[in-house]
Design a protein around this motif. Structure first.
Motif, PDB file in Angstrom:
ATOM      1  N   LEU A  24      18.325   5.780 -19.729  1.00 19.99           N
ATOM      2  CA  LEU A  24      18.710   5.335 -18.382  1.00 19.99           C
ATOM      3  C   LEU A  24      19.263   3.915 -18.396  1.00 19.99           C
ATOM      4  O   LEU A  24      20.187   3.595 -17.654  1.00 19.99           O
ATOM      5  N   SER A  25      18.703   3.083 -19.247  1.00 15.84           N
ATOM      6  CA  SER A  25      19.187   1.714 -19.359  1.00 15.84           C
ATOM      7  C   SER A  25      20.631   1.688 -19.865  1.00 15.84           C
ATOM      8  O   SER A  25      21.473   0.972 -19.326  1.00 15.84           O
ATOM      9  N   LEU A  26      20.901   2.473 -20.888  1.00 12.02           N
ATOM     10  CA  LEU A  26      22.264   2.564 -21.417  1.00 12.02           C
ATOM     11  C   LEU A  26      23.214   3.132 -20.368  1.00 12.02           C
ATOM     12  O   LEU A  26      24.321   2.614 -20.175  1.00 12.02           O
ATOM     13  N   ALA A  27      22.780   4.178 -19.668  1.00  9.83           N
ATOM     14  CA  ALA A  27      23.623   4.779 -18.629  1.00  9.83           C
ATOM     15  C   ALA A  27      23.905   3.781 -17.503  1.00  9.83           C
ATOM     16  O   ALA A  27      25.031   3.695 -17.014  1.00  9.83           O
ATOM     17  N   SER A  28      22.884   3.017 -17.113  1.00 13.40           N
ATOM     18  CA  SER A  28      23.104   2.042 -16.045  1.00 13.40           C
ATOM     19  C   SER A  28      24.032   0.919 -16.503  1.00 13.40           C
ATOM     20  O   SER A  28      24.819   0.409 -15.713  1.00 13.40           O
ATOM     21  N   TYR A  29      23.961   0.555 -17.771  1.00 16.22           N
ATOM     22  CA  TYR A  29      24.890  -0.454 -18.289  1.00 16.22           C
ATOM     23  C   TYR A  29      26.325   0.077 -18.260  1.00 16.22           C
ATOM     24  O   TYR A  29      27.256  -0.642 -17.901  1.00 16.22           O
ATOM     25  N   LEU A  30      26.488   1.348 -18.629  1.00 18.11           N
ATOM     26  CA  LEU A  30      27.833   1.938 -18.626  1.00 18.11           C
ATOM     27  C   LEU A  30      28.382   2.082 -17.209  1.00 18.11           C
ATOM     28  O   LEU A  30      29.574   1.917 -16.980  1.00 18.11           O
ATOM     29  N   VAL A  31      27.504   2.379 -16.246  1.00 13.23           N
ATOM     30  CA  VAL A  31      27.951   2.564 -14.868  1.00 13.23           C
ATOM     31  C   VAL A  31      28.267   1.229 -14.202  1.00 13.23           C
ATOM     32  O   VAL A  31      29.330   1.058 -13.610  1.00 13.23           O
ATOM     33  N   LYS A  51      14.324 -16.916 -13.105  1.00 19.71           N
ATOM     34  CA  LYS A  51      15.265 -17.011 -14.224  1.00 19.71           C
ATOM     35  C   LYS A  51      16.625 -16.385 -13.908  1.00 19.71           C
ATOM     36  O   LYS A  51      17.571 -16.541 -14.665  1.00 19.71           O
ATOM     37  N   GLY A  52      16.719 -15.645 -12.800  1.00 25.32           N
ATOM     38  CA  GLY A  52      17.980 -15.012 -12.428  1.00 25.32           C
ATOM     39  C   GLY A  52      18.190 -13.659 -13.094  1.00 25.32           C
ATOM     40  O   GLY A  52      19.310 -13.162 -13.155  1.00 25.32           O
ATOM     41  N   TRP A  53      17.114 -13.067 -13.583  1.00 25.43           N
ATOM     42  CA  TRP A  53      17.213 -11.781 -14.282  1.00 25.43           C
ATOM     43  C   TRP A  53      16.770 -10.613 -13.413  1.00 25.43           C
ATOM     44  O   TRP A  53      16.586  -9.506 -13.897  1.00 25.43           O
ATOM     45  N   PHE A  54      16.598 -10.820 -12.125  1.00 23.85           N
ATOM     46  CA  PHE A  54      16.043  -9.809 -11.225  1.00 23.85           C
ATOM     47  C   PHE A  54      17.153  -8.963 -10.622  1.00 23.85           C
ATOM     48  O   PHE A  54      18.135  -9.479 -10.115  1.00 23.85           O
ATOM     49  N   ASN A  55      16.970  -7.634 -10.678  1.00 29.52           N
ATOM     50  CA  ASN A  55      17.889  -6.713 -10.026  1.00 29.52           C
ATOM     51  C   ASN A  55      17.072  -5.546  -9.490  1.00 29.52           C
ATOM     52  O   ASN A  55      16.507  -4.775 -10.263  1.00 29.52           O
ATOM     53  N   ILE A  56      17.002  -5.424  -8.187  1.00 31.51           N
ATOM     54  CA  ILE A  56      16.149  -4.412  -7.563  1.00 31.51           C
ATOM     55  C   ILE A  56      16.601  -2.996  -7.906  1.00 31.51           C
ATOM     56  O   ILE A  56      15.780  -2.100  -8.086  1.00 31.51           O
ATOM     57  N   LYS A  57      17.903  -2.806  -8.039  1.00 29.99           N
ATOM     58  CA  LYS A  57      18.434  -1.479  -8.356  1.00 29.99           C
ATOM     59  C   LYS A  57      17.889  -0.994  -9.699  1.00 29.99           C
ATOM     60  O   LYS A  57      17.403   0.129  -9.817  1.00 29.99           O
ATOM     61  N   GLY A  58      17.942  -1.846 -10.696  1.00 27.60           N
ATOM     62  CA  GLY A  58      17.454  -1.478 -12.019  1.00 27.60           C
ATOM     63  C   GLY A  58      15.961  -1.245 -12.046  1.00 27.60           C
ATOM     64  O   GLY A  58      15.477  -0.288 -12.653  1.00 27.60           O
ATOM     65  N   LEU A  59      15.202  -2.123 -11.379  1.00 29.67           N
ATOM     66  CA  LEU A  59      13.749  -1.946 -11.336  1.00 29.67           C
ATOM     67  C   LEU A  59      13.368  -0.629 -10.684  1.00 29.67           C
ATOM     68  O   LEU A  59      12.500   0.094 -11.177  1.00 29.67           O
ATOM     69  N   LEU A  60      14.013  -0.310  -9.576  1.00 32.40           N
ATOM     70  CA  LEU A  60      13.699   0.944  -8.888  1.00 32.40           C
ATOM     71  C   LEU A  60      14.054   2.166  -9.729  1.00 32.40           C
ATOM     72  O   LEU A  60      13.326   3.156  -9.713  1.00 32.40           O
ATOM     73  N   ILE A  61      15.153   2.099 -10.445  1.00 29.91           N
ATOM     74  CA  ILE A  61      15.512   3.219 -11.326  1.00 29.91           C
ATOM     75  C   ILE A  61      14.415   3.427 -12.360  1.00 29.91           C
ATOM     76  O   ILE A  61      13.974   4.558 -12.602  1.00 29.91           O
ATOM     77  N   GLY A  62      13.946   2.357 -12.975  1.00 23.09           N
ATOM     78  CA  GLY A  62      12.874   2.462 -13.966  1.00 23.09           C
ATOM     79  C   GLY A  62      11.575   2.963 -13.362  1.00 23.09           C
ATOM     80  O   GLY A  62      10.912   3.845 -13.917  1.00 23.09           O
ATOM     81  N   GLU A  96      24.409  -6.238 -17.830  1.00 19.82           N
ATOM     82  CA  GLU A  96      23.227  -6.177 -18.695  1.00 19.82           C
ATOM     83  C   GLU A  96      21.939  -6.496 -17.935  1.00 19.82           C
ATOM     84  O   GLU A  96      20.856  -6.077 -18.341  1.00 19.82           O
ATOM     85  N   ILE A  97      22.026  -7.195 -16.811  1.00 22.99           N
ATOM     86  CA  ILE A  97      20.834  -7.489 -16.004  1.00 22.99           C
ATOM     87  C   ILE A  97      20.273  -6.195 -15.411  1.00 22.99           C
ATOM     88  O   ILE A  97      19.058  -5.986 -15.398  1.00 22.99           O
ATOM     89  N   VAL A  98      21.149  -5.320 -14.957  1.00 23.93           N
ATOM     90  CA  VAL A  98      20.695  -4.031 -14.418  1.00 23.93           C
ATOM     91  C   VAL A  98      20.021  -3.224 -15.524  1.00 23.93           C
ATOM     92  O   VAL A  98      18.945  -2.652 -15.329  1.00 23.93           O
ATOM     93  N   ALA A  99      20.642  -3.183 -16.694  1.00 26.51           N
ATOM     94  CA  ALA A  99      20.071  -2.439 -17.815  1.00 26.51           C
ATOM     95  C   ALA A  99      18.713  -3.006 -18.225  1.00 26.51           C
ATOM     96  O   ALA A  99      17.769  -2.255 -18.486  1.00 26.51           O
ATOM     97  N   LEU A 100      18.598  -4.321 -18.271  1.00 28.27           N
ATOM     98  CA  LEU A 100      17.329  -4.959 -18.597  1.00 28.27           C
ATOM     99  C   LEU A 100      16.262  -4.610 -17.563  1.00 28.27           C
ATOM    100  O   LEU A 100      15.116  -4.310 -17.914  1.00 28.27           O
ATOM    101  N   ASN A 101      16.637  -4.591 -16.301  1.00 27.81           N
ATOM    102  CA  ASN A 101      15.687  -4.279 -15.240  1.00 27.81           C
ATOM    103  C   ASN A 101      15.265  -2.815 -15.241  1.00 27.81           C
ATOM    104  O   ASN A 101      14.151  -2.503 -14.823  1.00 27.81           O
ATOM    105  N   VAL A 102      16.127  -1.919 -15.683  1.00 30.83           N
ATOM    106  CA  VAL A 102      15.722  -0.520 -15.834  1.00 30.83           C
ATOM    107  C   VAL A 102      14.609  -0.435 -16.882  1.00 30.83           C
ATOM    108  O   VAL A 102      13.585   0.233 -16.675  1.00 30.83           O
ATOM    109  N   ILE A 103      14.794  -1.128 -17.997  1.00 32.46           N
ATOM    110  CA  ILE A 103      13.770  -1.142 -19.042  1.00 32.46           C
ATOM    111  C   ILE A 103      12.489  -1.780 -18.516  1.00 32.46           C
ATOM    112  O   ILE A 103      11.391  -1.246 -18.690  1.00 32.46           O
ATOM    113  N   LEU A 104      12.616  -2.924 -17.853  1.00 33.71           N
ATOM    114  CA  LEU A 104      11.435  -3.601 -17.309  1.00 33.71           C
ATOM    115  C   LEU A 104      10.712  -2.743 -16.278  1.00 33.71           C
ATOM    116  O   LEU A 104       9.485  -2.606 -16.321  1.00 33.71           O
TER     117      LEU A 104
END
Length: 133
Positions: free
Chosen positions: A20-27, A89-100, A31-39
């Motif tokens: 999902l992290s890779l897919a979100s990065y491609l979409v 730190k500026g690494w927060f993305n709600i979209k990625g966190l919710l996906i994870g 990279e912040i969204v991808a990191l937040n999916v993992i987190l």
């Protein structure tokens, strides 16, 4: 829960979250969204593991509910502090966190449903065997 359910949940988490992290990065090409999916995925997974541990460790002991609730509040506080830190730190993305979070919720719900369904099937087959005797 059965150890097999926990193994399947762990395996699916370790496969699905990076995919999902890779897919979100491609979409979103961010990279912040991808990191937040993992987190988000691993925070949710660790939270579930902590809850399972607390129930196993304290079930049947005095103050069971209070202990599990207290640990849950501590866990929520730790998650809040961690999310606050990544927001500073500026690494927060709600979209990625919710996906994870949602991915782990779906996996755990599916595995719990399969476990309960198998338990009912085993109970019915045991009941049928007892009636035959």
């Amino acid at each position: 829960m059965d150890r097999e359910v926990i193994k399947r949940l762990n395996r699916q988490t370790l496969i699905l979250v990076p995919v999902l992290s890779l897919a979100s990065y491609l979409v979103w090409e961010n990279e912040i969204v991808a990191l937040n999916v993992i987190l988000g995925g691993f925070i949710s997974w660790l939270s579930l593991r902590e809850l399972a541990w607390a129930v196993k460790k304290f079930f049947g002991k005095p103050m069971f509910q209070l202990t599990v609730i207290g640990l849950s509040y501590l866990k929520l506080g730790a998650i809040f502090l961690f999310l606050w830190f990544i927001a500073i730190k500026g690494w927060f993305n709600i979209k990625g966190l919710l996906i994870g979070f949602i991915a782990i919720l779906i996996i755990s719900t599916k595995e719990a449903y399969i476990y309960i369904k198998n338990q009912k099937t085993e109970a019915v087959s045991t009941e049928n065997q007892n009636e035959e005797k």
